[in-house]
Design an enzyme around this catalytic site. Structure first.
Site, PDB file in Angstrom:
ATOM      1  N   SER A 112       0.831  -1.207   0.000  1.00  0.00           N
ATOM      2  CA  SER A 112       0.000   0.000   0.000  1.00  0.00           C
ATOM      3  C   SER A 112       0.871   1.266   0.000  1.00  0.00           C
ATOM      4  CB  SER A 112      -0.951  -0.033   1.192  1.00  0.00           C
ATOM      5  OG  SER A 112      -1.925   0.977   1.077  1.00  0.00           O
ATOM      6  N   ASP A 148      -0.042  -4.034  -4.076  1.00  0.00           N
ATOM      7  CA  ASP A 148      -1.189  -3.148  -4.252  1.00  0.00           C
ATOM      8  C   ASP A 148      -0.877  -1.739  -3.765  1.00  0.00           C
ATOM      9  OD1 ASP A 148      -3.729  -3.162  -5.471  1.00  0.00           O
ATOM     10  OD2 ASP A 148      -4.687  -2.889  -3.532  1.00  0.00           O
ATOM     11  N   HIS A 186      -7.690  -5.429  -1.135  1.00  0.00           N
ATOM     12  CA  HIS A 186      -6.434  -4.689  -1.018  1.00  0.00           C
ATOM     13  C   HIS A 186      -5.339  -5.569  -0.407  1.00  0.00           C
ATOM     14  CE1 HIS A 186      -4.016  -1.115  -0.963  1.00  0.00           C
ATOM     15  NE2 HIS A 186      -4.063  -0.915   0.346  1.00  0.00           N
TER      16      HIS A 186
END
Length: 467
Positions: A170, A194, A264
Protein backbone atom coordinates in the site's frame (compact mmCIF):
# COMPACT_ATOMS: atom_id res chain seq x y z
CA UNK A 1 -1.41 -9.73 47.08
CA UNK A 2 -2.21 -11.57 50.31
CA UNK A 3 -3.91 -14.34 48.27
CA UNK A 4 -0.72 -14.79 46.24
CA UNK A 5 1.32 -14.92 49.47
CA UNK A 6 -1.04 -17.53 50.88
CA UNK A 7 -0.76 -19.59 47.71
CA UNK A 8 3.03 -19.49 47.94
CA UNK A 9 2.78 -20.73 51.53
CA UNK A 10 0.53 -23.62 50.51
CA UNK A 11 2.70 -24.59 47.53
CA UNK A 12 6.21 -23.43 48.45
CA UNK A 13 8.01 -24.81 45.43
CA UNK A 14 5.41 -23.43 43.01
CA UNK A 15 5.61 -20.01 44.65
CA UNK A 16 9.40 -20.04 44.48
CA UNK A 17 9.29 -20.98 40.80
CA UNK A 18 6.84 -18.21 39.93
CA UNK A 19 8.84 -15.66 41.91
CA UNK A 20 12.12 -16.77 40.30
CA UNK A 21 10.64 -16.62 36.79
CA UNK A 22 9.24 -13.14 37.49
CA UNK A 23 12.59 -11.86 38.72
CA UNK A 24 14.40 -13.43 35.77
CA UNK A 25 12.04 -11.74 33.31
CA UNK A 26 12.48 -8.42 35.11
CA UNK A 27 16.27 -8.70 34.94
CA UNK A 28 16.14 -9.41 31.21
CA UNK A 29 13.89 -6.42 30.70
CA UNK A 30 16.09 -4.17 32.86
CA UNK A 31 19.23 -4.98 30.88
CA UNK A 32 17.45 -4.53 27.54
CA UNK A 33 17.50 -8.14 26.39
CA UNK A 34 13.77 -8.69 25.94
CA UNK A 35 12.57 -9.25 22.38
CA UNK A 36 11.31 -6.05 20.75
CA UNK A 37 7.93 -6.47 19.11
CA UNK A 38 5.89 -4.68 16.47
CA UNK A 39 3.99 -1.72 17.91
CA UNK A 40 0.47 -2.76 18.90
CA UNK A 41 -2.05 0.10 19.00
CA UNK A 42 -5.83 0.34 18.81
CA UNK A 43 -8.58 2.41 17.26
CA UNK A 44 -8.45 4.88 20.17
CA UNK A 45 -4.88 5.72 19.12
CA UNK A 46 -6.15 6.22 15.59
CA UNK A 47 -8.82 8.65 16.74
CA UNK A 48 -6.37 10.90 18.57
CA UNK A 49 -3.64 10.40 15.98
CA UNK A 50 -0.07 9.21 16.44
CA UNK A 51 3.29 10.88 15.90
CA UNK A 52 5.89 9.07 13.83
CA UNK A 53 8.21 6.69 15.64
CA UNK A 54 10.02 3.99 13.67
CA UNK A 55 11.39 0.64 14.77
CA UNK A 56 13.71 -1.32 12.48
CA UNK A 57 13.25 -4.94 13.52
CA UNK A 58 15.94 -7.29 12.20
CA UNK A 59 15.36 -11.04 11.82
CA UNK A 60 17.91 -13.56 10.56
CA UNK A 61 18.21 -17.32 10.82
CA UNK A 62 20.26 -16.74 13.96
CA UNK A 63 17.51 -14.74 15.69
CA UNK A 64 14.37 -15.63 13.80
CA UNK A 65 12.32 -15.92 17.00
CA UNK A 66 13.54 -12.71 18.61
CA UNK A 67 14.00 -9.47 16.67
CA UNK A 68 16.94 -7.13 17.09
CA UNK A 69 16.11 -3.44 17.11
CA UNK A 70 18.50 -1.66 14.76
CA UNK A 71 19.68 1.94 14.90
CA UNK A 72 19.74 3.44 11.41
CA UNK A 73 22.70 5.59 12.40
CA UNK A 74 24.89 2.99 14.14
CA UNK A 75 24.81 -0.53 12.77
CA UNK A 76 28.10 -1.50 14.38
CA UNK A 77 26.18 -2.35 17.54
CA UNK A 78 24.18 -5.02 15.73
CA UNK A 79 24.86 -8.62 16.71
CA UNK A 80 23.09 -10.31 13.81
CA UNK A 81 23.22 -8.07 10.72
CA UNK A 82 25.51 -9.45 8.00
CA UNK A 83 25.67 -6.87 5.22
CA UNK A 84 27.33 -9.33 2.82
CA UNK A 85 23.99 -11.15 2.57
CA UNK A 86 20.85 -10.03 0.78
CA UNK A 87 18.68 -7.71 2.85
CA UNK A 88 14.91 -7.62 2.39
CA UNK A 89 13.23 -4.54 3.85
CA UNK A 90 9.47 -4.90 4.42
CA UNK A 91 7.32 -1.76 4.73
CA UNK A 92 3.64 -1.88 5.74
CA UNK A 93 1.03 0.71 4.86
CA UNK A 94 -1.77 2.72 6.43
CA UNK A 95 -3.14 1.29 9.71
CA UNK A 96 -6.65 2.53 10.51
CA UNK A 97 -7.16 0.25 13.53
CA UNK A 98 -3.59 0.39 14.87
CA UNK A 99 -3.18 -3.37 15.11
CA UNK A 100 -0.05 -5.03 13.66
CA UNK A 101 -0.48 -6.38 10.10
CA UNK A 102 -1.60 -10.00 10.44
CA UNK A 103 0.87 -11.09 7.76
CA UNK A 104 4.09 -9.61 9.17
CA UNK A 105 5.25 -12.64 11.17
CA UNK A 106 4.27 -15.09 8.45
CA UNK A 107 6.11 -13.36 5.60
CA UNK A 108 9.23 -13.06 7.77
CA UNK A 109 9.16 -16.77 8.57
CA UNK A 110 8.60 -17.75 4.92
CA UNK A 111 11.44 -15.56 3.64
CA UNK A 112 13.90 -16.96 6.18
CA UNK A 113 12.86 -20.50 5.28
CA UNK A 114 13.55 -19.70 1.64
CA UNK A 115 17.04 -18.15 2.04
CA UNK A 116 19.69 -17.19 4.59
CA UNK A 117 19.14 -13.42 4.47
CA UNK A 118 18.51 -10.35 6.59
CA UNK A 119 14.84 -9.40 6.97
CA UNK A 120 14.16 -5.90 8.32
CA UNK A 121 10.59 -5.04 9.30
CA UNK A 122 9.96 -1.30 9.15
CA UNK A 123 7.51 -0.67 11.98
CA UNK A 124 6.09 2.82 11.48
CA UNK A 125 2.77 1.98 13.10
CA UNK A 126 3.13 5.17 15.15
CA UNK A 127 2.54 7.50 12.25
CA UNK A 128 0.59 5.07 10.06
CA UNK A 129 -2.19 4.80 12.66
CA UNK A 130 -4.49 7.77 12.16
CA UNK A 131 -8.11 8.23 11.09
CA UNK A 132 -6.76 11.07 8.96
CA UNK A 133 -5.26 9.17 6.01
CA UNK A 134 -3.45 12.26 4.75
CA UNK A 135 -1.58 12.61 8.06
CA UNK A 136 -0.34 9.05 7.58
CA UNK A 137 0.85 9.96 4.07
CA UNK A 138 2.81 12.87 5.56
CA UNK A 139 4.41 10.51 8.08
CA UNK A 140 5.31 8.09 5.27
CA UNK A 141 7.48 10.75 3.63
CA UNK A 142 9.50 11.03 6.86
CA UNK A 143 10.08 7.26 6.91
CA UNK A 144 12.04 7.66 3.67
CA UNK A 145 14.77 9.65 5.38
CA UNK A 146 15.14 7.02 8.10
CA UNK A 147 15.50 4.23 5.55
CA UNK A 148 17.99 6.32 3.59
CA UNK A 149 20.10 6.62 6.75
CA UNK A 150 19.83 2.86 7.31
CA UNK A 151 20.99 1.97 3.81
CA UNK A 152 23.78 4.56 3.91
CA UNK A 153 25.08 2.88 7.06
CA UNK A 154 24.83 -0.55 5.42
CA UNK A 155 26.77 0.69 2.39
CA UNK A 156 29.43 2.18 4.65
CA UNK A 157 29.81 -1.24 6.27
CA UNK A 158 30.27 -3.11 3.01
CA UNK A 159 26.79 -3.75 1.62
CA UNK A 160 25.97 -3.27 -2.07
CA UNK A 161 22.87 -1.70 -3.55
CA UNK A 162 22.39 -4.85 -5.63
CA UNK A 163 21.69 -6.78 -2.42
CA UNK A 164 18.88 -4.47 -1.24
CA UNK A 165 15.35 -5.70 -1.91
CA UNK A 166 12.38 -3.67 -0.66
CA UNK A 167 8.82 -5.02 -0.35
CA UNK A 168 6.20 -2.36 0.27
CA UNK A 169 2.47 -2.80 0.84
CA UNK A 170 0.00 0.00 0.00
CA UNK A 171 1.64 3.31 1.07
CA UNK A 172 4.73 1.24 1.86
CA UNK A 173 5.17 0.57 -1.86
CA UNK A 174 5.52 4.29 -2.53
CA UNK A 175 7.91 4.65 0.43
CA UNK A 176 10.09 2.01 -1.24
CA UNK A 177 9.89 3.98 -4.47
CA UNK A 178 11.02 7.19 -2.82
CA UNK A 179 13.96 5.38 -1.21
CA UNK A 180 14.84 3.93 -4.60
CA UNK A 181 14.83 7.38 -6.18
CA UNK A 182 17.33 8.54 -3.55
CA UNK A 183 19.76 5.99 -5.04
CA UNK A 184 18.92 6.80 -8.67
CA UNK A 185 17.21 3.46 -9.21
CA UNK A 186 20.29 1.37 -8.40
CA UNK A 187 18.67 -0.65 -5.60
CA UNK A 188 18.38 -4.28 -6.61
CA UNK A 189 14.60 -4.75 -6.51
CA UNK A 190 11.32 -3.30 -5.30
CA UNK A 191 8.05 -5.23 -5.03
CA UNK A 192 4.89 -3.16 -4.68
CA UNK A 193 1.94 -4.99 -3.10
CA UNK A 194 -1.19 -3.15 -4.25
CA UNK A 195 0.39 0.32 -4.07
CA UNK A 196 -1.98 2.88 -2.56
CA UNK A 197 -4.16 4.87 -4.93
CA UNK A 198 -5.50 7.71 -2.76
CA UNK A 199 -3.04 10.65 -2.65
CA UNK A 200 -0.89 9.02 -5.35
CA UNK A 201 -3.13 8.45 -8.38
CA UNK A 202 -2.35 10.99 -11.09
CA UNK A 203 0.99 11.97 -9.57
CA UNK A 204 4.08 12.17 -11.80
CA UNK A 205 6.74 9.44 -11.39
CA UNK A 206 8.72 11.65 -9.01
CA UNK A 207 5.83 11.50 -6.52
CA UNK A 208 5.02 7.79 -6.53
CA UNK A 209 6.49 4.36 -7.20
CA UNK A 210 7.91 4.05 -10.72
CA UNK A 211 9.70 1.37 -12.75
CA UNK A 212 12.88 3.47 -12.71
CA UNK A 213 13.17 3.29 -8.89
CA UNK A 214 15.14 0.02 -8.85
CA UNK A 215 16.92 -2.34 -11.20
CA UNK A 216 13.71 -4.40 -11.22
CA UNK A 217 10.25 -3.36 -10.03
CA UNK A 218 7.35 -5.80 -9.91
CA UNK A 219 3.86 -4.85 -8.75
CA UNK A 220 0.75 -6.82 -7.79
CA UNK A 221 -2.52 -4.87 -8.25
CA UNK A 222 -5.46 -6.44 -6.39
CA UNK A 223 -7.84 -3.53 -5.65
CA UNK A 224 -7.60 -1.07 -8.53
CA UNK A 225 -11.24 0.01 -8.21
CA UNK A 226 -10.91 1.19 -4.59
CA UNK A 227 -7.77 1.46 -2.43
CA UNK A 228 -5.12 0.46 -4.97
CA UNK A 229 -3.37 2.16 -7.88
CA UNK A 230 -4.90 1.31 -11.26
CA UNK A 231 -2.18 2.00 -13.82
CA UNK A 232 1.10 0.10 -14.29
CA UNK A 233 3.96 1.23 -12.07
CA UNK A 234 6.66 -1.41 -12.50
CA UNK A 235 8.71 -3.30 -15.04
CA UNK A 236 6.02 -5.95 -14.80
CA UNK A 237 2.58 -5.38 -13.29
CA UNK A 238 0.45 -8.35 -12.28
CA UNK A 239 -3.35 -8.04 -12.24
CA UNK A 240 -4.88 -11.07 -10.47
CA UNK A 241 -8.51 -11.57 -11.52
CA UNK A 242 -8.23 -8.32 -13.46
CA UNK A 243 -7.07 -6.44 -10.37
CA UNK A 244 -10.54 -5.81 -8.94
CA UNK A 245 -12.82 -8.23 -7.08
CA UNK A 246 -10.82 -11.08 -5.60
CA UNK A 247 -12.46 -14.53 -5.20
CA UNK A 248 -13.38 -15.28 -1.61
CA UNK A 249 -13.66 -11.61 -0.59
CA UNK A 250 -17.03 -10.19 0.53
CA UNK A 251 -19.06 -8.64 -2.28
CA UNK A 252 -21.22 -6.41 -0.08
CA UNK A 253 -20.83 -4.29 3.03
CA UNK A 254 -22.52 -7.09 4.97
CA UNK A 255 -19.06 -8.67 5.01
CA UNK A 256 -18.03 -6.10 7.61
CA UNK A 257 -14.52 -4.66 7.73
CA UNK A 258 -13.27 -7.41 5.41
CA UNK A 259 -15.35 -5.83 2.64
CA UNK A 260 -13.05 -2.80 2.72
CA UNK A 261 -9.67 -4.47 3.13
CA UNK A 262 -9.86 -8.00 1.69
CA UNK A 263 -9.18 -7.12 -1.97
CA UNK A 264 -6.43 -4.69 -1.02
CA UNK A 265 -4.77 -7.18 1.29
CA UNK A 266 -4.97 -10.08 -1.18
CA UNK A 267 -1.80 -8.89 -2.95
CA UNK A 268 0.20 -9.67 0.20
CA UNK A 269 -1.23 -13.17 0.53
CA UNK A 270 -0.64 -13.88 -3.15
CA UNK A 271 2.99 -12.89 -2.71
CA UNK A 272 3.32 -15.15 0.33
CA UNK A 273 1.83 -18.04 -1.65
CA UNK A 274 4.80 -17.78 -4.00
CA UNK A 275 7.06 -18.61 -1.05
CA UNK A 276 5.23 -21.86 -0.36
CA UNK A 277 5.81 -25.16 -2.20
CA UNK A 278 3.57 -26.38 -5.01
CA UNK A 279 2.08 -23.02 -5.94
CA UNK A 280 3.92 -21.31 -8.78
CA UNK A 281 1.33 -18.86 -10.08
CA UNK A 282 1.88 -18.28 -13.79
CA UNK A 283 0.72 -15.01 -15.37
CA UNK A 284 0.16 -14.17 -19.03
CA UNK A 285 1.46 -10.95 -20.62
CA UNK A 286 -1.50 -9.21 -22.21
CA UNK A 287 -2.80 -5.74 -23.02
CA UNK A 288 -5.96 -6.15 -20.95
CA UNK A 289 -7.96 -8.62 -18.88
CA UNK A 290 -10.64 -9.13 -21.53
CA UNK A 291 -8.13 -10.32 -24.12
CA UNK A 292 -6.58 -12.66 -21.55
CA UNK A 293 -9.99 -14.10 -20.65
CA UNK A 294 -10.80 -14.66 -24.31
CA UNK A 295 -7.70 -16.78 -24.82
CA UNK A 296 -5.70 -14.24 -26.84
CA UNK A 297 -2.64 -14.20 -24.57
CA UNK A 298 -2.12 -17.80 -23.51
CA UNK A 299 1.06 -18.49 -25.40
CA UNK A 300 4.40 -17.12 -24.29
CA UNK A 301 6.46 -18.18 -27.31
CA UNK A 302 6.88 -14.50 -28.20
CA UNK A 303 8.80 -14.04 -24.98
CA UNK A 304 11.26 -16.89 -25.43
CA UNK A 305 13.78 -17.85 -24.21
CA UNK A 306 11.88 -16.71 -21.10
CA UNK A 307 8.65 -18.56 -20.25
CA UNK A 308 5.56 -16.81 -18.93
CA UNK A 309 6.36 -14.72 -15.84
CA UNK A 310 5.76 -16.18 -12.38
CA UNK A 311 4.10 -14.12 -9.66
CA UNK A 312 5.82 -13.08 -6.46
CA UNK A 313 9.22 -13.98 -5.08
CA UNK A 314 10.59 -15.37 -8.35
CA UNK A 315 9.17 -12.67 -10.62
CA UNK A 316 12.68 -11.30 -11.18
CA UNK A 317 13.60 -14.42 -13.17
CA UNK A 318 11.89 -12.66 -16.09
CA UNK A 319 14.10 -9.58 -15.71
CA UNK A 320 16.50 -10.29 -18.59
CA UNK A 321 13.63 -10.11 -21.08
CA UNK A 322 12.33 -6.83 -19.73
CA UNK A 323 15.69 -5.09 -20.00
CA UNK A 324 15.42 -5.42 -23.78
CA UNK A 325 12.03 -3.66 -23.94
CA UNK A 326 11.69 0.12 -24.44
CA UNK A 327 10.03 1.23 -22.21
CA UNK A 328 10.50 -1.78 -19.91
CA UNK A 329 6.86 -2.16 -18.86
CA UNK A 330 4.67 -5.27 -19.18
CA UNK A 331 1.19 -6.05 -17.84
CA UNK A 332 0.29 -9.64 -17.00
CA UNK A 333 -3.03 -11.22 -16.06
CA UNK A 334 -4.16 -14.43 -14.40
CA UNK A 335 -7.00 -15.87 -12.33
CA UNK A 336 -6.85 -17.39 -8.88
CA UNK A 337 -8.93 -19.62 -6.64
CA UNK A 338 -10.73 -18.26 -3.59
CA UNK A 339 -8.58 -19.90 -0.90
CA UNK A 340 -4.90 -20.10 -0.03
CA UNK A 341 -2.61 -20.82 -1.76
CA UNK A 342 -4.93 -19.37 -4.49
CA UNK A 343 -3.50 -21.48 -7.32
CA UNK A 344 -5.54 -21.92 -10.48
CA UNK A 345 -4.32 -24.36 -13.12
CA UNK A 346 -4.63 -22.95 -16.63
CA UNK A 347 -5.26 -24.90 -19.83
CA UNK A 348 -5.72 -23.85 -23.42
CA UNK A 349 -8.53 -25.55 -25.30
CA UNK A 350 -8.10 -25.26 -29.07
CA UNK A 351 -11.07 -26.23 -31.21
CA UNK A 352 -11.22 -26.53 -35.02
CA UNK A 353 -14.70 -26.93 -36.47
CA UNK A 354 -15.84 -28.02 -39.94
CA UNK A 355 -19.40 -26.69 -39.81
CA UNK A 356 -20.11 -24.64 -42.95
CA UNK A 357 -21.87 -21.88 -41.01
CA UNK A 358 -20.00 -19.88 -38.41
CA UNK A 359 -21.32 -20.14 -34.86
CA UNK A 360 -20.89 -17.96 -31.78
CA UNK A 361 -21.18 -19.53 -28.37
CA UNK A 362 -19.62 -20.73 -25.17
CA UNK A 363 -17.82 -23.94 -24.27
CA UNK A 364 -18.02 -25.30 -20.73
CA UNK A 365 -15.15 -27.67 -19.89
CA UNK A 366 -14.82 -30.44 -17.29
CA UNK A 367 -11.96 -32.83 -16.71
CA UNK A 368 -11.95 -36.11 -14.74
CA UNK A 369 -8.99 -38.11 -13.45
CA UNK A 370 -8.48 -41.89 -13.13
CA UNK A 371 -9.97 -41.89 -9.62
CA UNK A 372 -13.18 -40.24 -10.79
CA UNK A 373 -12.45 -36.78 -9.37
CA UNK A 374 -13.98 -34.02 -11.51
CA UNK A 375 -13.24 -30.30 -11.75
CA UNK A 376 -14.91 -27.64 -13.89
CA UNK A 377 -13.37 -24.56 -15.47
CA UNK A 378 -13.94 -21.42 -13.39
CA UNK A 379 -13.10 -18.96 -16.18
CA UNK A 380 -16.06 -17.41 -17.96
CA UNK A 381 -14.89 -16.09 -21.31
CA UNK A 382 -16.90 -14.04 -23.74
CA UNK A 383 -18.60 -15.84 -26.62
CA UNK A 384 -16.13 -17.40 -29.07
CA UNK A 385 -16.67 -17.49 -32.83
CA UNK A 386 -16.18 -20.85 -34.53
CA UNK A 387 -15.33 -20.58 -38.23
CA UNK A 388 -14.87 -23.51 -40.57
CA UNK A 389 -11.30 -24.84 -40.50
CA UNK A 390 -10.10 -22.05 -38.17
CA UNK A 391 -8.75 -22.68 -34.72
CA UNK A 392 -10.62 -21.06 -31.83
CA UNK A 393 -8.49 -20.62 -28.71
CA UNK A 394 -10.24 -20.87 -25.35
CA UNK A 395 -8.85 -20.45 -21.84
CA UNK A 396 -9.82 -22.81 -19.03
CA UNK A 397 -8.86 -22.56 -15.37
CA UNK A 398 -9.36 -25.29 -12.76
CA UNK A 399 -8.96 -25.24 -8.99
CA UNK A 400 -7.70 -28.83 -9.14
CA UNK A 401 -4.98 -30.20 -11.42
CA UNK A 402 -4.80 -33.83 -12.52
CA UNK A 403 -1.67 -35.66 -13.66
CA UNK A 404 -3.84 -38.08 -15.62
CA UNK A 405 -6.96 -36.83 -17.37
CA UNK A 406 -9.15 -39.82 -18.19
CA UNK A 407 -12.26 -37.99 -19.42
CA UNK A 408 -13.12 -34.59 -20.86
CA UNK A 409 -16.62 -33.12 -20.88
CA UNK A 410 -17.59 -30.32 -23.29
CA UNK A 411 -20.88 -28.44 -23.45
CA UNK A 412 -21.64 -25.96 -26.23
CA UNK A 413 -24.23 -23.23 -25.62
CA UNK A 414 -25.38 -20.06 -27.34
CA UNK A 415 -27.20 -19.06 -24.12
CA UNK A 416 -30.24 -18.07 -26.13
CA UNK A 417 -33.50 -18.75 -24.29
CA UNK A 418 -35.50 -18.90 -27.50
CA UNK A 419 -34.77 -20.00 -31.04
CA UNK A 420 -33.38 -23.16 -32.62
CA UNK A 421 -30.73 -25.34 -30.98
CA UNK A 422 -27.41 -25.51 -32.83
CA UNK A 423 -24.58 -27.95 -33.04
CA UNK A 424 -20.86 -27.77 -33.63
CA UNK A 425 -19.07 -30.26 -35.84
CA UNK A 426 -15.63 -30.53 -34.27
CA UNK A 427 -12.70 -31.64 -36.41
CA UNK A 428 -10.17 -31.43 -33.56
CA UNK A 429 -10.16 -30.56 -29.86
CA UNK A 430 -6.76 -30.06 -28.17
CA UNK A 431 -6.27 -29.69 -24.40
CA UNK A 432 -2.89 -28.27 -23.37
CA UNK A 433 -1.70 -27.58 -19.83
CA UNK A 434 -0.29 -24.07 -19.57
CA UNK A 435 0.83 -24.58 -15.98
CA UNK A 436 2.87 -27.67 -16.88
CA UNK A 437 4.22 -27.44 -20.43
CA UNK A 438 5.84 -30.90 -20.22
CA UNK A 439 2.50 -32.64 -19.83
CA UNK A 440 1.22 -34.59 -22.85
CA UNK A 441 -1.34 -32.69 -24.93
CA UNK A 442 -4.66 -34.47 -25.24
CA UNK A 443 -6.93 -34.51 -28.29
CA UNK A 444 -10.19 -35.81 -29.68
CA UNK A 445 -11.12 -35.88 -33.36
CA UNK A 446 -14.30 -35.76 -35.44
CA UNK A 447 -17.29 -35.47 -33.10
CA UNK A 448 -20.44 -33.37 -32.73
CA UNK A 449 -21.47 -31.07 -29.89
CA UNK A 450 -25.25 -30.65 -29.54
CA UNK A 451 -26.23 -27.42 -27.83
CA UNK A 452 -26.71 -27.69 -24.05
CA UNK A 453 -25.89 -31.41 -24.03
CA UNK A 454 -22.57 -32.44 -22.48
CA UNK A 455 -20.38 -34.67 -24.63
CA UNK A 456 -18.04 -36.81 -22.53
CA UNK A 457 -15.18 -38.75 -24.08
CA UNK A 458 -11.79 -40.26 -23.41
CA UNK A 459 -9.01 -38.16 -24.93
CA UNK A 460 -5.98 -39.55 -26.71
CA UNK A 461 -2.45 -38.13 -27.13
CA UNK A 462 -2.44 -35.57 -29.92
CA UNK A 463 -0.98 -36.10 -33.35
CA UNK A 464 -0.71 -33.42 -36.01
CA UNK A 465 -3.28 -33.48 -38.77
CA UNK A 466 -3.45 -31.52 -42.01
CA UNK A 467 -6.44 -29.23 -42.27
Amino acid sequence: MWQLHAAFQRVPMLGLCVFTCFVAWSVRADIGQECPTFTDLNFANSLIGTNLKVQLLLYTRRNQNCAENLSERNLTASTYLNVTKQTIIIIHGYRLTGSPPIWIDNITELLLEKEDINVIIVDWNRGATNVNYFKAVDSAKKVVEILKNLIDQMLANGASLDSIYMIGASIGAHIAGFVGKAYNGKIGRITGLDPAGPSFTGNPPSQRLDHTDAQFVDVIHSDIDALGYRKPLGNIDFYPNGGTDQPGCPKTILGGFQYFKCDHQRSVFLYMSSLKPNCNVTAYPCDNYTDYRNGKCMHCEAFQPRPCPVLGYYADKWKSHLIEKKPPVTTAYFDTSDKEPFCMHHYSVDIITWSKNSRRGFINIKITDDAGNTTESKINSEAATFHQYREANLLAGFYLDFDNVSKIGLTFSTRNAVGPKYKLRVLQMRLKSLSNSKRIQLCRYDFILLENIEATFRPIPCHDIAV
